[in-house]
Enzyme design. Structure first.
Site, PDB file in Angstrom:
ATOM      1  N   CYS A  98       0.811  -1.225   0.000  1.00  0.00           N
ATOM      2  CA  CYS A  98       0.000   0.000   0.000  1.00  0.00           C
ATOM      3  C   CYS A  98       0.841   1.272   0.000  1.00  0.00           C
ATOM      4  CB  CYS A  98      -0.958  -0.018   1.180  1.00  0.00           C
ATOM      5  SG  CYS A  98      -1.933  -1.524   1.205  1.00  0.00           S
ATOM      6  N   HIS A 109      -3.346   6.921   3.112  1.00  0.00           N
ATOM      7  CA  HIS A 109      -3.749   5.619   2.577  1.00  0.00           C
ATOM      8  C   HIS A 109      -5.064   5.233   3.261  1.00  0.00           C
ATOM      9  CE1 HIS A 109      -3.997   1.469   1.652  1.00  0.00           C
ATOM     10  NE2 HIS A 109      -3.506   1.032   2.803  1.00  0.00           N
ATOM     11  N   ASN A 132     -10.091  -0.598   1.188  1.00  0.00           N
ATOM     12  CA  ASN A 132      -8.647  -0.395   1.027  1.00  0.00           C
ATOM     13  C   ASN A 132      -8.245  -0.891  -0.369  1.00  0.00           C
ATOM     14  OD1 ASN A 132      -5.879  -0.685   1.066  1.00  0.00           O
ATOM     15  ND2 ASN A 132      -5.784  -1.562   3.117  1.00  0.00           N
TER      16      ASN A 132
HETATM   17  O1  UT7 Z   1      -2.964  -1.973   4.134  1.00  0.00           O
HETATM   18  C1  UT7 Z   1      -3.024  -2.915   5.199  1.00  0.00           C
HETATM   19  C2  UT7 Z   1      -4.201  -2.628   5.930  1.00  0.00           C
HETATM   20  N1  UT7 Z   1      -4.576  -3.448   7.077  1.00  0.00           N
HETATM   21  C3  UT7 Z   1      -5.138  -2.838   8.115  1.00  0.00           C
HETATM   22  O2  UT7 Z   1      -5.273  -1.641   8.132  1.00  0.00           O
HETATM   23  C4  UT7 Z   1      -5.632  -3.720   9.227  1.00  0.00           C
HETATM   24  C5  UT7 Z   1      -5.810  -2.951  10.498  1.00  0.00           C
HETATM   25  N2  UT7 Z   1      -6.640  -3.704  11.450  1.00  0.00           N
HETATM   26  C6  UT7 Z   1      -7.976  -3.568  11.459  1.00  0.00           C
HETATM   27  O3  UT7 Z   1      -8.536  -2.813  10.702  1.00  0.00           O
HETATM   28  C7  UT7 Z   1      -8.715  -4.369  12.499  1.00  0.00           C
HETATM   29  O4  UT7 Z   1      -7.790  -5.138  13.244  1.00  0.00           O
HETATM   30  C8  UT7 Z   1      -9.794  -5.319  11.881  1.00  0.00           C
HETATM   31  C9  UT7 Z   1     -10.965  -4.487  11.377  1.00  0.00           C
HETATM   32  C10 UT7 Z   1      -9.202  -6.166  10.764  1.00  0.00           C
HETATM   33  C11 UT7 Z   1     -10.317  -6.259  12.958  1.00  0.00           C
HETATM   34  O5  UT7 Z   1     -10.836  -5.512  14.060  1.00  0.00           O
HETATM   35  P1  UT7 Z   1     -10.436  -5.892  15.553  1.00  0.00           P
HETATM   36  O6  UT7 Z   1     -11.194  -4.989  16.442  1.00  0.00           O
HETATM   37  O7  UT7 Z   1      -8.928  -5.872  15.633  1.00  0.00           O
HETATM   38  O8  UT7 Z   1     -11.010  -7.343  15.685  1.00  0.00           O
HETATM   39  P2  UT7 Z   1     -10.292  -8.691  16.143  1.00  0.00           P
HETATM   40  O9  UT7 Z   1      -9.474  -9.257  15.031  1.00  0.00           O
HETATM   41  O10 UT7 Z   1      -9.622  -8.490  17.466  1.00  0.00           O
HETATM   42  O11 UT7 Z   1     -11.525  -9.622  16.379  1.00  0.00           O
HETATM   43  C12 UT7 Z   1     -12.497  -9.357  17.416  1.00  0.00           C
HETATM   44  C13 UT7 Z   1     -13.652 -10.302  17.248  1.00  0.00           C
HETATM   45  C14 UT7 Z   1     -13.247 -11.756  17.067  1.00  0.00           C
HETATM   46  O12 UT7 Z   1     -14.210 -12.549  17.728  1.00  0.00           O
HETATM   47  P3  UT7 Z   1     -13.892 -13.177  19.177  1.00  0.00           P
HETATM   48  O13 UT7 Z   1     -12.670 -14.021  18.990  1.00  0.00           O
HETATM   49  O14 UT7 Z   1     -13.653 -11.994  20.075  1.00  0.00           O
HETATM   50  O15 UT7 Z   1     -15.141 -13.933  19.485  1.00  0.00           O
HETATM   51  C15 UT7 Z   1     -13.371 -11.981  15.583  1.00  0.00           C
HETATM   52  O16 UT7 Z   1     -13.646 -13.333  15.261  1.00  0.00           O
HETATM   53  O17 UT7 Z   1     -14.384  -9.951  16.063  1.00  0.00           O
HETATM   54  C16 UT7 Z   1     -14.554 -11.119  15.257  1.00  0.00           C
HETATM   55  N3  UT7 Z   1     -14.594 -10.718  13.857  1.00  0.00           N
HETATM   56  C17 UT7 Z   1     -15.720 -10.358  13.231  1.00  0.00           C
HETATM   57  N4  UT7 Z   1     -16.999 -10.268  13.634  1.00  0.00           N
HETATM   58  C18 UT7 Z   1     -17.908  -9.847  12.752  1.00  0.00           C
HETATM   59  C19 UT7 Z   1     -13.562 -10.615  12.975  1.00  0.00           C
HETATM   60  N5  UT7 Z   1     -14.002 -10.187  11.778  1.00  0.00           N
HETATM   61  C20 UT7 Z   1     -15.343 -10.018  11.906  1.00  0.00           C
HETATM   62  C21 UT7 Z   1     -16.349  -9.592  11.027  1.00  0.00           C
HETATM   63  N6  UT7 Z   1     -17.618  -9.533  11.481  1.00  0.00           N
HETATM   64  N7  UT7 Z   1     -16.088  -9.240   9.743  1.00  0.00           N
END
Ligand code: UT7
Length: 335
Positions: A117, A257, A287
């Site tokens: 990116c 970005h 993104n």
């Molecule tokens: O150019 C590279 C760009 N990459 C980025 O910018 C990534 C930056 N990171 C993020 O944007 C965030 O970390 C995410 C949006 C990807 C994830 O958010 P988070 O608050 O860090 O969630 P998490 O991975 O800690 O997951 C929390 C919970 C999990 O459930 P449990 O284990 O707590 O029961 C996940 O399974 O949210 C769950 N989860 C979802 N629930 C509903 C993960 N994805 C989803 C989803 N819908 N799409």
């Protein structure tokens, strides 16, 4: 600017996105998620993705033609093409395919830069080196990514984030002595490579020990990326501004970005820049990797949020991990 270096003009910026829209609501047909969850965590409502045989070369061609038109430069006047693509449809190489689509018969150099990116800013740095040294006059940078073809569409933590798109920038030697680049910097940290991975691996030669099979899908440690970038980027951008001898109030707009609204807010708060100066459109596109900055730039001007001539701060980060920042003067008519 280095003494004796030739100043650079940002002459044209263009973009192209596919017509097909996939909303957060649509994604609920693939896995357990909701518009509320995705929007509140990322700021994304929908993304565009290629459909059928449409691909990143088609998008890149359109974006390139668009940028060339704005620059008033014919394809045959280009001296070099750099494609910034981390989800290419052709490994050998996207830039050569763009050269072919632009029907450039001259054997100008055309090559790809893989900096995810941050690719547009990496491309701009390379172009600047060639132009500043006097080696080339007109360089095209095309950022185009087919993220949708490399995602695991059953992985709800990753596939919600990305979209497809292309952006292009034509940079030339400046004809009025003004340098459009006020500050430009690129960096990387390979130790953090495991945060976002995309293995390109096939089968070993049958005469040797077989390799472990690794799938060719984008894998991301979302939380890890978030923590790494929020720690790094706000201070990095603040330093870029101060090392350029500027203050935040000198920056007219910030075009980051478009990865995650919470990361953008963290940078914004650290440098103390107001909402109306920050250009975001990730709500509509997600993104789009290296294409996200040029897409946001052009749209920001089109929808009247940005007025040119202006000092614009660009910053990006991505897999690698790579990151970069630029403070540029954008002239009227550039996008
Ligand atoms: O150019 C590279 C760009 N990459 C980025 O910018 C990534 C930056 N990171 C993020 O944007 C965030 O970390 C995410 C949006 C990807 C994830 O958010 P988070 O608050 O860090 O969630 P998490 O991975 O800690 O997951 C929390 C919970 C999990 O459930 P449990 O284990 O707590 O029961 C996940 O399974 O949210 C769950 N989860 C979802 N629930 C509903 C993960 N994805 C989803 C989803 N819908 N799409």
């Amino acid at each position: 600017m280095i003494k004796g270096a030739i100043p650079l003009k940002i002459a044209g910026i263009g973009y192209s996105v596919p017509d097909t829209v996939v909303t957060n609501e649509d994604l609920t047909k693939l896995y357990d998620t909701s518009d509320e969850w995705i929007y509140s965590r990322t700021g994304i409502k929908e993304r565009r993705i290629v459909s059928g045989n449409e691909n990143g070369i088609d998008l890149g061609e359109k974006a390139a033609k668009n940028a060339l038109e704005k620059a008033g430069i014919e394809p045959d006047d280009l001296d070099m093409i750099i494609a910034a693509s981390s989800a290419p449809i052709e490994m050998y190489s996207m830039a050569c395919q763009i050269q072919k689509r632009l029907e450039i018969k001259k054997p100008i150099p055309a090559f790809d830069v893989s900096a995810a990116c941050a690719g547009l800013i990496y491309g701009l740095s390379i172009a600047r080196g060639f132009i500043a040294s006097g080696m080339y006059k007109n360089v095209l940078i095309v950022a185009t990514d087919n993220n949708s073809r490399l995602l695991d569409w059953s992985d709800r933590a990753t596939s919600i984030l990305f979209g497809d798109g292309a952006g292009a920038m034509v940079v030339t030697s400046s004809d009025d002595g003004k340098d459009d680049i006020i500050a430009l910097d690129i960096q990387a940290d390979g130790e953090q490579g495991g945060l976002i991975e995309l293995h390109l691996d096939g089968d070993a030669c049958p005469l040797v020990k077989p390799n472990d099979k690794r799938e060719m899908k984008i894998r991301m440690n979302g939380k890890g990326v978030y923590v790494f970038v929020v720690k790094l980027l706000p201070n990095y951008v603040a330093n870029l501004i101060s090392e350029a001898g500027l203050k935040t109030e000198d920056i007219d707009y910030m075009v980051p970005h478009q990865a995650n609204i919470r990361i953008i807010k963290a940078v914004q708060e650290r440098i103390g820049i107001s909402d109306e100066k920050v250009i975001t459109n990730l709500e509509n596109y997600g993104n789009t990797s290296a294409a996200s900055i040029p897409i946001a730039l052009v749209e920001g001007v089109k929808n009247g949020q940005m007025k040119l001539d202006s000092k614009v701060l660009l910053c990006g980060f991505g897999a690698g991990m790579t990151w970069g920042g630029a403070i540029v003067n954008l002239r009227k008519g550039v996008c």
